[in-house]
Design an enzyme around this catalytic site. Structure first.
Site, PDB file in Angstrom:
ATOM      1  N   LYS A 206      -2.630 -10.069  14.173  1.00 34.55           N
ATOM      2  CA  LYS A 206      -1.442 -10.581  14.532  1.00 34.55           C
ATOM      3  C   LYS A 206      -0.690  -9.661  15.284  1.00 34.55           C
ATOM      4  CE  LYS A 206       2.766 -13.248  13.694  1.00 34.55           C
ATOM      5  NZ  LYS A 206       3.374 -14.069  12.759  1.00 34.55           N
ATOM      6  N   GLU A 212      -5.458  -0.831   8.103  1.00 33.48           N
ATOM      7  CA  GLU A 212      -7.046  -1.029   7.786  1.00 33.48           C
ATOM      8  C   GLU A 212      -7.746  -1.482   8.921  1.00 33.48           C
ATOM      9  OE1 GLU A 212      -3.978  -2.150   6.208  1.00 33.48           O
ATOM     10  OE2 GLU A 212      -4.439  -2.256   4.097  1.00 33.48           O
ATOM     11  N   GLY A 267       0.875 -15.117   9.537  1.00 32.85           N
ATOM     12  CA  GLY A 267      -0.743 -14.623   9.431  1.00 32.85           C
ATOM     13  C   GLY A 267      -1.502 -15.556   8.424  1.00 32.85           C
ATOM     14  N   ARG A 268      -0.900 -15.848   7.460  1.00 33.35           N
ATOM     15  CA  ARG A 268      -1.667 -16.662   6.482  1.00 33.35           C
ATOM     16  C   ARG A 268      -1.834 -18.114   6.839  1.00 33.35           C
ATOM     17  NH1 ARG A 268       2.657 -14.552   4.229  1.00 33.35           N
ATOM     18  NH2 ARG A 268       4.565 -15.752   3.849  1.00 33.35           N
ATOM     19  N   GLU A 353       1.590 -15.005  -1.293  1.00 30.28           N
ATOM     20  CA  GLU A 353       2.358 -14.203  -0.474  1.00 30.28           C
ATOM     21  C   GLU A 353       3.511 -15.259   0.193  1.00 30.28           C
ATOM     22  OE1 GLU A 353       0.279 -11.070   2.377  1.00 30.28           O
ATOM     23  OE2 GLU A 353       0.718 -12.830   3.588  1.00 30.28           O
ATOM     24  N   HIS A 384     -19.306 -21.034 -17.484  1.00 30.56           N
ATOM     25  CA  HIS A 384     -19.760 -19.954 -18.111  1.00 30.56           C
ATOM     26  C   HIS A 384     -19.392 -18.683 -18.187  1.00 30.56           C
ATOM     27  CE1 HIS A 384     -23.086 -22.837 -18.557  1.00 30.56           C
ATOM     28  NE2 HIS A 384     -22.976 -23.312 -17.597  1.00 30.56           N
ATOM     29  N   LYS A 512       2.831  -0.489   2.115  1.00 28.69           N
ATOM     30  CA  LYS A 512       2.057  -0.089   3.495  1.00 28.69           C
ATOM     31  C   LYS A 512       2.924   1.199   3.770  1.00 28.69           C
ATOM     32  CE  LYS A 512       1.313  -4.329   5.732  1.00 28.69           C
ATOM     33  NZ  LYS A 512       1.482  -5.058   6.879  1.00 28.69           N
TER      34      LYS A 512
HETATM   35  O1  F6P Z   1      -0.239  -7.468   4.303  1.00 27.52           O
HETATM   36  C1  F6P Z   1       0.562  -8.574   4.717  1.00 27.52           C
HETATM   37  C2  F6P Z   1       0.169  -9.009   6.012  1.00 27.52           C
HETATM   38  O2  F6P Z   1       1.226  -8.881   6.995  1.00 27.52           O
HETATM   39  C3  F6P Z   1      -0.397 -10.734   6.074  1.00 27.52           C
HETATM   40  O3  F6P Z   1       0.729 -11.341   5.873  1.00 27.52           O
HETATM   41  C4  F6P Z   1      -1.138 -10.513   7.113  1.00 27.52           C
HETATM   42  O4  F6P Z   1      -1.861 -11.765   7.263  1.00 27.52           O
HETATM   43  C5  F6P Z   1      -2.104  -9.238   7.159  1.00 27.52           C
HETATM   44  O5  F6P Z   1      -1.002  -8.564   6.876  1.00 27.52           O
HETATM   45  C6  F6P Z   1      -2.727  -8.792   8.378  1.00 27.52           C
HETATM   46  O6  F6P Z   1      -1.857  -8.799   9.552  1.00 27.52           O
HETATM   47  P1  F6P Z   1      -2.220  -8.545  11.002  1.00 27.52           P
HETATM   48  O7  F6P Z   1      -2.833  -9.873  11.450  1.00 27.52           O
HETATM   49  O8  F6P Z   1      -1.081  -8.437  11.803  1.00 27.52           O
HETATM   50  O9  F6P Z   1      -3.170  -7.459  10.942  1.00 27.52           O
END
Ligand code: F6P
Length: 554
Positions: A206, A212, A267-268, A353, A384, A512
């Protein structure tokens, strides 16, 4: 502040909880033959049996009074209307617009967002058709065989979960891979399985600033350029999904190959947007439309059903009842469907979240517990592993059992056994096994009295464990869309009751920021051959130990 605890409805529930706590679920069923008929709901193809819960008619009406006091229907209306329901980020939360099926406009800040949504959906559809039909080819003219989605959090969990859930509807030859973790093992092991000539990367973020994702995407681009491809070939092999055009361009992806979405999509909650591109590639534009239609049907239900018949609100009220009045702190998700194996992980982000908050919307502290810990694995595997704790442990753990009447892979008596196990678990969790019946069965098996005495308490099950059962005909795109929207709205209704903001996630930011600082400190120490001393002694000690181990410093 509008804390739920200030309402008369809350006080009414507190006194009621003390009376209800000691009533056994089995006795509730004995006392009311209509209990199953009374405590059930239908919405968007899903059937909910919530009769195996610690509630009476009176409990339900007091819970409904709480939802009324906290204006849950009015808050739903505000969200669907595009109001700024996320005040700390000054945003609407209009994921429902992404699945809106009617020709009517949906306004954000006075502007109809539907034309832009439809335009992106059309571009996604023609892109997916061209990849699926082999018209979009790689730099050597071969058709695409592998899609690698690079994203994390909402840019990973949703598409990963949904492509797994809908595997029976997948394109026959396209293989999907998901890389999220910054641990190099994730991208390295994935790249070992694909060929640069036939692989398409989707860089999904987003913000397009997530470390990452950018690190993995850069590694993928370097790997791609180390093949016989050159810079001009990147356009055929890398597409982006983002709200941030400038950052996409800066990364080196042609913005013609970018699928956009908007800041009012959290995002979620973004699986319904272009973040769903891997899902559309997997099940095709028609399947994706069905998925959106399922979500829209649940939206319609959430907006129009009165509280008493409103499935997400009832599920939310049950969570509030257990978390705030009966002492539960976690909630189990048990899908009896192997294809839903990533659903609990997806729901962890969605619920934790969203509702892992300790201040009200106006910033005042909450005085009660909010979002419970969500966890789970598919059945029957969980039986199990951790079900022992559900049956005989000391925690109260409400659980949702999710089941389809029909299998997508009919095979022998597998599905009948799966159903039998699912229903047997909810029955056993409720009924338990009394000491008397343990003694009786041990006697019938010829066990001597001394051994019976030693064993009987260990083999007694208290029962009285509450469960919901969610049932659908078959887990298809429509059903999955409706199920996800159901939980989204459940989370929203909980937040409305607790009066917290489910749409921000400031708690993730601190980690972060600290990771960036720590990374810099570690690198500086290695470069200069020094020890890190700017953190607490534990963190300093760990950094210095790791630096020594990695770089053989003193
Ligand atoms: O770690 C938090 C967060 O902001 C989430 O809410 C989001 O889904 C994820 O990081 C990834 O963010 P982006 O889509 O901006 O890479």
């Amino acid at each position: 502040m509008n804390a739920p605890t200030d309402t008369p409805a809350w006080a009414a529930l507190s006194s009621h909880a003390a009376e209800q706590k000691n009533i056994k679920l089995v006795d509730r069923f004995k006392a009311d033959e209509q209990r199953f008929e009374k405590f059930q709901l239908k919405a968007a193809g899903w059937f909910l049996d919530y009769s195996k819960n610690h509630i009476s008619d009176e409990t339900l009406s007091r819970l409904v009074a709480l939802a009324e006091a906290q204006q849950v229907p009015e808050k739903f209306a505000a969200m669907f209307r595009g109001d700024t329901v996320n005040p700390t980020e000054g945003r609407a939360a209009l994921h429902s617009a992404l699945r809106h099926q009617k020709p009517t406009p949906v306004q954000v800040g006075g502007e109809d967002v539907m034309p832009d949504i439809r335009a992106v959906l059309d571009r996604m559809s023609s892109f997916c058709d061209s990849v699926r039909e082999g018209r979009w080819v790689g730099y050597t003219g071969k058709r695409i065989s592998d899609i690698v989605n690079i994203g994390i959090g909402g840019s990973d969990l949703g598409p990963l979960m949904a492509t797994e859930a809908l595997a029976p509807f997948a394109h026959e030859s396209l293989r999907l891979h998901f890389v999220s973790n910054v641990d190099g093992s994730h991208i390295v092991s994935t790249l070992k399985r694909v060929d640069p000539e036939t692989t398409l990367f989707i860089v999904a973020s987003k913000t397009f600033t997530t470390i990452e994702t950018l690190t993995n995407a850069n590694t993928a681009k370097t790997w791609f350029l180390e093949s016989s491809a050159d810079k001009n070939d990147v356009a055929r092999h890398f597409v982006a999904v983002s709200t941030n055009e400038a950052k996409v361009a800066e990364f080196g992806i042609d913005t013609k190959n970018m699928f956009g979405f908007w800041d009012w999509v959290g995002g979620r909650y973004s699986l319904w947007s272009a973040i769903g591109l891997p899902l559309m590639l997997c099940i095709g534009p028609h399947g994706f439309k069905q998925f959106l239609a399922g979500g829209a049907a649940m939206d319609e239900h959430a907006q129009t059903a009165p509280i008493q018949q409103n499935m997400p609100t009832i599920l939310a009220l049950l969570t509030v009842w257990y978390s705030n009045f009966l002492g539960a702190s976690s909630h189990l998700i048990a899908p009896y469907d192997q294809y839903l194996h990533r659903f609990p992980a997806y729901l962890q982000q969605l619920t934790m979240e969203s509702n892992g908050k300790s201040v009200h919307v106006d910033g005042t502290p909450v005085s009660i517990s909010t979002g419970p810990i969500v966890w789970g694995e598919p059945g029957t595997n969980g039986q199990h592993a951790y079900f022992q704790l559900l049956h005989q442990g000391t925690h109260l753990i409400p659980a949702d059992f999710i089941l389809a009447a029909e299998s997508c892979n009919p095979c022998g008596n597998h599905h009948e056994l799966l159903i039998a196990n699912c229903l047997a678990q909810t029955e056993a969790l409720m009924n338990g096994k009394t000491t008397e019946s343990v003694v009786e069965s041990l006697r019938a098996a010829g066990t001597d009295e001394a051994e019976i005495d030693a064993l009987k308490q260990h083999r007694t099950f208290e029962g009285n464990r509450p469960t919901n059962t969610l049932l659908v005909q078959r887990l298809d795109p429509y059903a999955l869309g409706a199920l996800i929207a159901l939980y989204e709205h459940k989370v929203f209704a909980e937040a409305a009751i607790w009066n917290i903001n489910p749409f921000d996630q400031w708690g993730v930011e601190l980690g972060k920021q600290l990771a960036t600082r720590l990374y810099d400190d570690m690198q500086t120490a290695v470069r200069e051959g020094t020890q890190v001393a700017s953190h607490d002694s534990s963190t300093n000690g760990l950094i210095n130990r790791i630096n020594a181990a990695r770089h053989r410093l003193a």
